[in-house]
Design a protein around this motif. Structure first.
Motif, PDB file in Angstrom:
ATOM      1  N   PHE A 126       5.789   1.409  -2.875  1.00  0.00           N
ATOM      2  CA  PHE A 126       5.126   0.024  -2.905  1.00  0.00           C
ATOM      3  C   PHE A 126       4.905  -0.052  -1.533  1.00  0.00           C
ATOM      4  CE2 PHE A 126       6.473  -3.427  -1.181  1.00  0.00           C
ATOM      5  CZ  PHE A 126       6.505  -4.325  -2.249  1.00  0.00           C
ATOM      6  N   LYS A 127       3.407  -0.776  -1.553  1.00  0.00           N
ATOM      7  CA  LYS A 127       2.876  -1.236   0.010  1.00  0.00           C
ATOM      8  C   LYS A 127       2.998  -2.607   0.007  1.00  0.00           C
ATOM      9  CE  LYS A 127       0.372   2.787   0.895  1.00  0.00           C
ATOM     10  NZ  LYS A 127      -1.501   3.525   0.791  1.00  0.00           N
ATOM     11  N   THR A 176       0.541  -7.333  -2.744  1.00  0.00           N
ATOM     12  CA  THR A 176       1.808  -5.652  -2.583  1.00  0.00           C
ATOM     13  C   THR A 176       0.631  -4.692  -3.676  1.00  0.00           C
ATOM     14  OG1 THR A 176       3.107  -6.685  -4.321  1.00  0.00           O
ATOM     15  CG2 THR A 176       3.741  -6.597  -1.846  1.00  0.00           C
ATOM     16  N   VAL A 177       0.665  -3.963  -3.725  1.00  0.00           N
ATOM     17  CA  VAL A 177       0.280  -2.765  -4.504  1.00  0.00           C
ATOM     18  C   VAL A 177       1.153  -1.762  -5.043  1.00  0.00           C
ATOM     19  CG1 VAL A 177      -1.309  -0.827  -4.289  1.00  0.00           C
ATOM     20  CG2 VAL A 177      -1.615  -2.220  -3.003  1.00  0.00           C
ATOM     21  N   VAL A 178       1.846  -2.028  -6.367  1.00  0.00           N
ATOM     22  CA  VAL A 178       2.395  -0.736  -6.203  1.00  0.00           C
ATOM     23  C   VAL A 178       1.692   0.299  -7.465  1.00  0.00           C
ATOM     24  CG1 VAL A 178       5.162  -0.871  -8.307  1.00  0.00           C
ATOM     25  CG2 VAL A 178       4.183  -3.083  -6.525  1.00  0.00           C
ATOM     26  N   ARG A 179       1.940   1.297  -6.460  1.00  0.00           N
ATOM     27  CA  ARG A 179       1.779   2.536  -7.758  1.00  0.00           C
ATOM     28  C   ARG A 179       2.877   3.395  -7.713  1.00  0.00           C
ATOM     29  NH1 ARG A 179      -3.458   2.328  -5.234  1.00  0.00           N
ATOM     30  NH2 ARG A 179      -3.675   0.546  -6.129  1.00  0.00           N
ATOM     31  N   LYS A 180       2.526   4.144  -8.807  1.00  0.00           N
ATOM     32  CA  LYS A 180       3.587   5.407  -9.261  1.00  0.00           C
ATOM     33  C   LYS A 180       5.131   4.717  -8.823  1.00  0.00           C
ATOM     34  CE  LYS A 180       1.328   8.587 -11.206  1.00  0.00           C
ATOM     35  NZ  LYS A 180       0.424   9.848 -10.600  1.00  0.00           N
ATOM     36  N   ARG A 181       5.083   5.803  -7.475  1.00  0.00           N
ATOM     37  CA  ARG A 181       6.860   5.403  -7.154  1.00  0.00           C
ATOM     38  C   ARG A 181       6.903   4.289  -5.868  1.00  0.00           C
ATOM     39  NH1 ARG A 181       8.014   4.671 -11.520  1.00  0.00           N
ATOM     40  NH2 ARG A 181       9.462   3.934 -10.698  1.00  0.00           N
ATOM     41  N   ARG A 184       9.336   1.958  -4.465  1.00  0.00           N
ATOM     42  CA  ARG A 184       9.118   0.818  -5.152  1.00  0.00           C
ATOM     43  C   ARG A 184      10.798   0.336  -5.476  1.00  0.00           C
ATOM     44  NH1 ARG A 184       6.290   1.227 -10.531  1.00  0.00           N
ATOM     45  NH2 ARG A 184       7.187  -0.678 -11.922  1.00  0.00           N
ATOM     46  N   LYS A 208       7.920  -6.586  -7.411  1.00  0.00           N
ATOM     47  CA  LYS A 208       6.772  -6.748  -7.266  1.00  0.00           C
ATOM     48  C   LYS A 208       6.283  -7.513  -5.210  1.00  0.00           C
ATOM     49  CE  LYS A 208       1.984  -7.293  -8.822  1.00  0.00           C
ATOM     50  NZ  LYS A 208       1.620  -7.605  -7.453  1.00  0.00           N
ATOM     51  N   GLU A 239       5.831   0.764   3.549  1.00  0.00           N
ATOM     52  CA  GLU A 239       5.569   1.328   2.834  1.00  0.00           C
ATOM     53  C   GLU A 239       7.153   1.707   2.256  1.00  0.00           C
ATOM     54  OE1 GLU A 239       3.030   4.218   3.073  1.00  0.00           O
ATOM     55  OE2 GLU A 239       1.731   3.805   4.056  1.00  0.00           O
ATOM     56  N   SER A 268       5.626  -4.310 -15.269  1.00  0.00           N
ATOM     57  CA  SER A 268       5.477  -3.266 -14.413  1.00  0.00           C
ATOM     58  C   SER A 268       6.453  -2.005 -15.698  1.00  0.00           C
ATOM     59  CB  SER A 268       5.635  -2.562 -13.086  1.00  0.00           C
ATOM     60  OG  SER A 268       7.443  -3.482 -12.966  1.00  0.00           O
TER      61      SER A 268
END
Ligand SMILES: [Zn+2]
Length: 393
Positions: A334-335, A327-332, A345, A317, A342, A382
């Motif tokens: 990581f932002k 942060t944003v964790v979406r699919k593979r 992940r 995270k 970027e 996650s």
């Protein structure tokens, strides 16, 4: 500390007499386990059986466990085989010497421990347990577990090989050089596992649909073992390559250390009103992450490469560059909302795991700025954090 491993070998070129002796011993063991006390069985083998098999299923075959002082392995370099093993049996003094085929050479400085004789499809196999002493100690400070020589320290030659162990990418490995200042050699290992598992799940479903007679039994016999064998094979290769790379680094004069994360006593919490779908459940409970960690630990220790295990909470995270958890964790992907990083992940996770070890060992936590381990119920989950059951390596 002592470290063990199992070498699997096939018994080859059995003469008729020897085959009969082995078969008799093996079958008598099965009868003995089913409660027949009158069978002829080598006395020590009988004792071993009594010690090990407390509960016996009527349909299962059990391997013959051989005491460590009774098994012997010799390098004979004969025409038919390099190695021979002696197996104690009833009815022949001094046991039978059988030719064995190993999948690797027997190391010199090892002690042979309790070993097992198996029978499968009419062939005999021997699983030799070998043991050696390494000058490592296991230390357990509060935040991590370290297997290394007593004098181990982090210095400028240390290369931290950090691994994030997850699902979509079974192992994401990255090397941290110069106290974590440089990141090199990113590798995504074991990706084939996903395809293998998908294929076999499809197979299981289609068998179920056709309502083949005894479908379940058929699946059990043909699919399950094959699937886990194939997965294990991929994982063996992946973990082997990490250890090989570490050995290579050591030969070049660097000091590699392998690190991976583990959740200490953390179980995925059940949330009221939220049912997990079956598809996800299956994935969670058959995760190979436990296997990977186990393989990595034992392979590394056998090669005398230091290993560290850190708590991996929050590593997926948090942003590795600015340590923000915004942060944003979406699919593979990581932002990071703060520094705009970027990243892949899982790679972000493995950099964090490596940095966390460096932070702990160098004692300057401010550098790594690790948030305190949150209480169990608030650990974000996650899919890289889900494990079927809690365990500790
Ligand atoms: Zn950031």
């Amino acid at each position: 500390m002592k470290i063990q491993k199992v070498i699997k070998c096939r018994i080859v070129h059995l003469t008729k007499v020897k085959r009969e002796l082995l078969t008799q011993e093996y079958e008598n063991l099965q009868k003995f386990l089913q409660g027949d006390n009158s069978v002829k069985l080598y006395s020590a083998n009988k004792q071993q059986a009594k010690r090990y098999y407390k509960r016996v299923k009527p349909t299962k075959e059990y391997p013959l466990s051989i005491r460590k002082d009774l098994i012997k392995v010799k390098r004979k370099n004969t025409k038919i085989a390099k190695y021979w093993a002696r197996i104690p049996v009833a009815g022949r003094r001094g046991g039978v010497w059988v030719a064995i085929k190993l999948h690797q050479d027997m190391p010199n400085d090892v002690e042979i421990c309790e070993s097992k004789l198996f029978r499968k499809n009419g062939e005999f196999y021997l699983h030799l347990t070998i043991q050696k002493e390494i000058d490592f100690v296991k230390v357990e400070p509060l935040d991590y577990i370290l297997y290394a020589t007593p004098s181990f320290t982090i210095n400028e030659r240390t290369v931290v090989i950090a691994n994030d162990i997850g699902e979509a990418n079974p192992i994401v490995s990255v090397e941290l050089w110069g106290f974590g200042k440089q990141r090199k050699n990113v590798r995504f290992l074991g990706r084939e596992v996903r395809a293998i598992r998908q294929h076999y799940n499809w197979l299981k479903k289609s068998v179920g649909r056709k309502k083949i007679k005894h479908a379940l039994k058929w699946i059990k016999e043909h699919v399950k073992h094959k699937e886990s064998r194939k997965v294990a094979d991929v994982l063996h290769k992946a973990t082997r390559s990490i250890v090989d790379r570490s050995v290579e680094l050591r030969q070049q004069g660097f000091e590699p250390i392998i690190v991976f994360g583990n959740l200490k006593g953390v179980r995925r919490p059940r949330i009221k009103g939220k049912t997990r779908c079956r598809k996800n459940n299956r994935k969670v409970h058959t995760m190979p992450s436990y296997k990977i960690k186990h393989m990595l630990l034992y392979k590394a220790l056998w090669a005398e490469i230091p290993v560290a295990i850190v708590n991996e909470a929050w590593t997926s995270k948090q942003c590795w560059r600015c340590h923000s958890t915004n942060t944003v964790v979406r699919k593979r992907m990581f932002k990071c909302r703060d520094c705009r990083l970027e990243y892949n992940r899982d790679l972000n996770g493995s950099v964090n795991i490596g940095n966390r070890l460096l932070g702990y060992m160098l004692g300057n936590r401010a550098d790594v700025n690790q948030p305190q381990t949150p209480p169990e119920y608030s650990i974000p989950f996650s899919d890289s954090v889900c494990e079927g059951r809690s365990h500790r390596l």
